[in-house]
Scaffold this motif. Structure first.
Motif, PDB file in Angstrom:
ATOM      1  N   VAL A   1      57.922  57.312 114.418  1.00  0.00           N
ATOM      2  CA  VAL A   1      56.550  56.801 114.503  1.00  0.00           C
ATOM      3  C   VAL A   1      56.010  56.283 113.175  1.00  0.00           C
ATOM      4  CG1 VAL A   1      56.039  58.279 116.481  1.00  0.00           C
ATOM      5  CG2 VAL A   1      55.462  59.079 114.177  1.00  0.00           C
ATOM      6  N   VAL A   2      56.771  56.420 112.084  1.00  0.00           N
ATOM      7  CA  VAL A   2      56.301  55.864 110.819  1.00  0.00           C
ATOM      8  C   VAL A   2      56.675  54.382 110.751  1.00  0.00           C
ATOM      9  CG1 VAL A   2      58.350  56.283 109.355  1.00  0.00           C
ATOM     10  CG2 VAL A   2      56.042  56.392 108.367  1.00  0.00           C
ATOM     11  N   LYS A   3      55.810  53.583 110.154  1.00  0.00           N
ATOM     12  CA  LYS A   3      56.051  52.141 110.046  1.00  0.00           C
ATOM     13  C   LYS A   3      57.160  51.847 109.039  1.00  0.00           C
ATOM     14  CE  LYS A   3      51.207  50.847 110.922  1.00  0.00           C
ATOM     15  NZ  LYS A   3      49.998  50.218 110.329  1.00  0.00           N
ATOM     16  N   PRO A   4      57.833  50.709 109.190  1.00  0.00           N
ATOM     17  CA  PRO A   4      58.759  50.277 108.145  1.00  0.00           C
ATOM     18  C   PRO A   4      58.018  50.189 106.806  1.00  0.00           C
ATOM     19  CG  PRO A   4      59.037  48.945 110.120  1.00  0.00           C
ATOM     20  CD  PRO A   4      57.815  49.795 110.351  1.00  0.00           C
ATOM     21  N   GLY A   5      58.591  50.734 105.780  1.00  0.00           N
ATOM     22  CA  GLY A   5      57.925  50.766 104.494  1.00  0.00           C
ATOM     23  C   GLY A   5      57.008  51.958 104.307  1.00  0.00           C
ATOM     24  N   GLY A   6      56.842  52.750 105.364  1.00  0.00           N
ATOM     25  CA  GLY A   6      55.995  53.930 105.277  1.00  0.00           C
ATOM     26  C   GLY A   6      56.760  55.133 104.754  1.00  0.00           C
ATOM     27  N   VAL A   7      56.101  56.295 104.796  1.00  0.00           N
ATOM     28  CA  VAL A   7      56.710  57.500 104.236  1.00  0.00           C
ATOM     29  C   VAL A   7      56.426  58.703 105.126  1.00  0.00           C
ATOM     30  CG1 VAL A   7      54.708  58.060 102.777  1.00  0.00           C
ATOM     31  CG2 VAL A   7      56.983  58.883 102.131  1.00  0.00           C
ATOM     32  N   VAL A   8      57.425  59.560 105.248  1.00  0.00           N
ATOM     33  CA  VAL A   8      57.273  60.853 105.909  1.00  0.00           C
ATOM     34  C   VAL A   8      57.228  61.922 104.817  1.00  0.00           C
ATOM     35  CG1 VAL A   8      58.425  62.572 107.355  1.00  0.00           C
ATOM     36  CG2 VAL A   8      58.320  60.180 108.086  1.00  0.00           C
ATOM     37  N   ALA A   9      56.226  62.774 104.872  1.00  0.00           N
ATOM     38  CA  ALA A   9      56.018  63.793 103.844  1.00  0.00           C
ATOM     39  C   ALA A   9      56.024  65.170 104.482  1.00  0.00           C
ATOM     40  CB  ALA A   9      54.678  63.555 103.136  1.00  0.00           C
ATOM     41  N   ALA A  10      56.746  66.104 103.870  1.00  0.00           N
ATOM     42  CA  ALA A  10      56.805  67.463 104.399  1.00  0.00           C
ATOM     43  C   ALA A  10      56.808  68.465 103.253  1.00  0.00           C
ATOM     44  CB  ALA A  10      58.045  67.650 105.260  1.00  0.00           C
ATOM     45  N   ARG A  11      56.118  69.570 103.488  1.00  0.00           N
ATOM     46  CA  ARG A  11      56.077  70.672 102.511  1.00  0.00           C
ATOM     47  C   ARG A  11      56.230  71.983 103.259  1.00  0.00           C
ATOM     48  NH1 ARG A  11      51.941  73.976  99.696  1.00  0.00           N
ATOM     49  NH2 ARG A  11      52.485  74.154  97.477  1.00  0.00           N
ATOM     50  N   GLU A  12      57.166  72.829 102.797  1.00  0.00           N
ATOM     51  CA  GLU A  12      57.453  74.093 103.461  1.00  0.00           C
ATOM     52  C   GLU A  12      57.662  75.191 102.427  1.00  0.00           C
ATOM     53  OE1 GLU A  12      57.565  74.591 106.822  1.00  0.00           O
ATOM     54  OE2 GLU A  12      57.203  72.463 107.274  1.00  0.00           O
ATOM     55  N   VAL A  13      57.160  76.370 102.733  1.00  0.00           N
ATOM     56  CA  VAL A  13      57.346  77.513 101.857  1.00  0.00           C
ATOM     57  C   VAL A  13      58.781  78.021 101.971  1.00  0.00           C
ATOM     58  CG1 VAL A  13      56.723  79.301 103.529  1.00  0.00           C
ATOM     59  CG2 VAL A  13      56.251  79.678 101.103  1.00  0.00           C
TER      60      VAL A  13
ATOM     61  N   GLU B   1      69.872  64.485 107.397  1.00  0.00           N
ATOM     62  CA  GLU B   1      70.474  64.662 108.722  1.00  0.00           C
ATOM     63  C   GLU B   1      69.667  63.928 109.789  1.00  0.00           C
ATOM     64  OE1 GLU B   1      71.926  68.269 111.731  1.00  0.00           O
ATOM     65  OE2 GLU B   1      71.217  68.750 109.704  1.00  0.00           O
ATOM     66  N   ALA B   2      68.358  63.800 109.562  1.00  0.00           N
ATOM     67  CA  ALA B   2      67.490  63.110 110.522  1.00  0.00           C
ATOM     68  C   ALA B   2      67.591  61.596 110.415  1.00  0.00           C
ATOM     69  CB  ALA B   2      66.042  63.544 110.311  1.00  0.00           C
ATOM     70  N   GLY B   3      68.358  61.095 109.458  1.00  0.00           N
ATOM     71  CA  GLY B   3      68.590  59.662 109.379  1.00  0.00           C
ATOM     72  C   GLY B   3      67.839  58.931 108.287  1.00  0.00           C
ATOM     73  N   PHE B   4      67.089  59.631 107.462  1.00  0.00           N
ATOM     74  CA  PHE B   4      66.407  58.975 106.348  1.00  0.00           C
ATOM     75  C   PHE B   4      67.440  58.561 105.300  1.00  0.00           C
ATOM     76  CE2 PHE B   4      63.071  61.537 108.278  1.00  0.00           C
ATOM     77  CZ  PHE B   4      61.990  60.672 108.268  1.00  0.00           C
ATOM     78  N   THR B   5      67.183  57.432 104.660  1.00  0.00           N
ATOM     79  CA  THR B   5      68.126  56.915 103.664  1.00  0.00           C
ATOM     80  C   THR B   5      67.627  57.074 102.236  1.00  0.00           C
ATOM     81  OG1 THR B   5      67.162  54.701 103.893  1.00  0.00           O
ATOM     82  CG2 THR B   5      69.054  55.236 105.302  1.00  0.00           C
ATOM     83  N   ASP B   6      66.346  57.345 102.087  1.00  0.00           N
ATOM     84  CA  ASP B   6      65.739  57.471 100.753  1.00  0.00           C
ATOM     85  C   ASP B   6      64.887  58.729 100.764  1.00  0.00           C
ATOM     86  OD1 ASP B   6      64.380  57.285  98.383  1.00  0.00           O
ATOM     87  OD2 ASP B   6      63.479  55.332  98.769  1.00  0.00           O
ATOM     88  N   VAL B   7      65.365  59.797 100.153  1.00  0.00           N
ATOM     89  CA  VAL B   7      64.670  61.084 100.179  1.00  0.00           C
ATOM     90  C   VAL B   7      64.529  61.616  98.759  1.00  0.00           C
ATOM     91  CG1 VAL B   7      64.626  63.429 101.103  1.00  0.00           C
ATOM     92  CG2 VAL B   7      65.714  61.590 102.423  1.00  0.00           C
ATOM     93  N   SER B   8      63.310  61.881  98.346  1.00  0.00           N
ATOM     94  CA  SER B   8      63.086  62.522  97.054  1.00  0.00           C
ATOM     95  C   SER B   8      62.586  63.940  97.283  1.00  0.00           C
ATOM     96  CB  SER B   8      62.081  61.727  96.209  1.00  0.00           C
ATOM     97  OG  SER B   8      60.838  61.595  96.882  1.00  0.00           O
ATOM     98  N   GLY B   9      63.153  64.886  96.549  1.00  0.00           N
ATOM     99  CA  GLY B   9      62.776  66.285  96.690  1.00  0.00           C
ATOM    100  C   GLY B   9      61.944  66.761  95.521  1.00  0.00           C
ATOM    101  N   HIS B  10      60.990  67.623  95.809  1.00  0.00           N
ATOM    102  CA  HIS B  10      60.094  68.153  94.789  1.00  0.00           C
ATOM    103  C   HIS B  10      59.877  69.644  95.062  1.00  0.00           C
ATOM    104  CE1 HIS B  10      59.044  63.872  94.181  1.00  0.00           C
ATOM    105  NE2 HIS B  10      59.051  63.825  95.503  1.00  0.00           N
ATOM    106  N   ALA B  11      59.190  70.296  94.155  1.00  0.00           N
ATOM    107  CA  ALA B  11      58.853  71.709  94.348  1.00  0.00           C
ATOM    108  C   ALA B  11      57.492  71.979  93.739  1.00  0.00           C
ATOM    109  CB  ALA B  11      59.900  72.610  93.693  1.00  0.00           C
ATOM    110  N   SER B  12      56.785  72.921  94.345  1.00  0.00           N
ATOM    111  CA  SER B  12      55.506  73.364  93.800  1.00  0.00           C
ATOM    112  C   SER B  12      55.296  74.817  94.209  1.00  0.00           C
ATOM    113  CB  SER B  12      54.348  72.486  94.301  1.00  0.00           C
ATOM    114  OG  SER B  12      54.226  72.587  95.708  1.00  0.00           O
TER     115      SER B  12
END
Length: 269
Positions: A132-144, A188-199
């Motif tokens: 459901v995200v547009k081309p050029g858009g971004v999916v963002a997730a944060r988990e403990v 695994e979900a098919g994303f080709t560009d994934v950046s990881g962060h931590a907080s």
């Protein structure tokens, strides 16, 4: 979420929703701020009481933000929160994270906070978010990452609470240490560009210790956690009362400190 064999570990007891209402973009989605722009359309999956969702709406106005949650009670509370704040560019719907009720390529940003840890098939939820995200858009997730929680003083009762939480969470079909797995799940979900962060959430001030210790002192006695522990025969009511007292003792100790690590990703199709 919804799957018949999955249960939301925290439930929707008042103490849980009160704790979740503390969340804002600043303390729970700061990594996403550089992606926000006026006019952006956003979907917030697992929006709960809506405090992050409403904050996002205020930041991207006049863009429309949609919050989705499987709990009608949570959606009703979020709608009331938006009404009280006078935020009109936000709406909340009841829905299933495995089958999002939106067309392909509908949103500039698809966001979720503390949802993937509670589902049995997080990769499938991420695939839906990607759809459901547009081309050029971004999916963002944060988990403990619950196993990474550090607290002081090192109370035996709180170590016991941490072990019980892990057991209950897993019994409900989720992965309590989701934070460390986010990046792998996204690929695994098919994303080709994934950046990881931590907080990290840090609890040390009188105010932070107050709300965290107080809410958990109630949650171990009255929320879904309490009923699940007893159903699984992992602890007695007396045991839970001791855990509740431990959280009060921690709350009232001016030397007390707690850190909760989180994994974060920004993923692009």
């Amino acid at each position: 979420m919804t799957e018949s064999d999955e249960r939301y570990t925290h439930g929707h007891h008042e103490s849980v929703l009160r704790a979740h209402s503390w969340r804002t973009v600043e303390n729970s989605a700061a990594y996403l701020i550089p992606e926000l722009r006026a006019g952006a359309t956003i979907l917030d999956v697992g929006s709960g009481p809506g405090t992050i969702t409403i904050d996002l709406a205020q930041r991207v106005a006049p863009g429309v933000v949609t919050g989705l949650d499987y709990s009608a009670d949570a959606v009703a509370r979020a709608q009331e929160n938006a009404r009280q704040k006078g935020v009109e560019n936000v709406k909340f719907v009841v829905g299933d994270a495995y089958n999002l009720p939106f067309e392909d390529d509908s949103f500039d940003i698809v966001h979720t906070h503390q949802t993937l840890q509670h589902v049995g098939r997080p990769v499938d939820v991420l695939r839906e978010m990607r759809r459901v995200v547009k081309p050029g858009g971004v999916v963002a997730a944060r988990e403990v990452d619950w196993a990474g929680i550090i607290f002081y003083p090192e109370l035996d009762a709180l170590s016991r609470w941490q072990s019980l939480y892990d057991a209950v969470h897993r019994s409900n079909g989720g992965e309590p240490n989701a934070g460390r797995r986010l990046k792998a799940w996204a690929y695994e979900a098919g994303f080709t560009d994934v950046s990881g962060h931590a907080s990290v959430w840090g609890m040390s001030s009188d105010e932070d210790r107050g709300w965290w210790g107080e809410t958990w002192s109630q949650r171990v006695l009255s929320s879904s956690f309490a009923s699940d522990v007893q159903e699984l025969k992992l602890a007695t009511v007396d045991d839970l009362e001791q855990l509740s007292k431990a959280w009060i003792d921690w709350r009232d100790d001016r030397t007390a400190w707690l850190a909760m690590p989180h994994g974060e990703i920004l993923a692009r199709p």
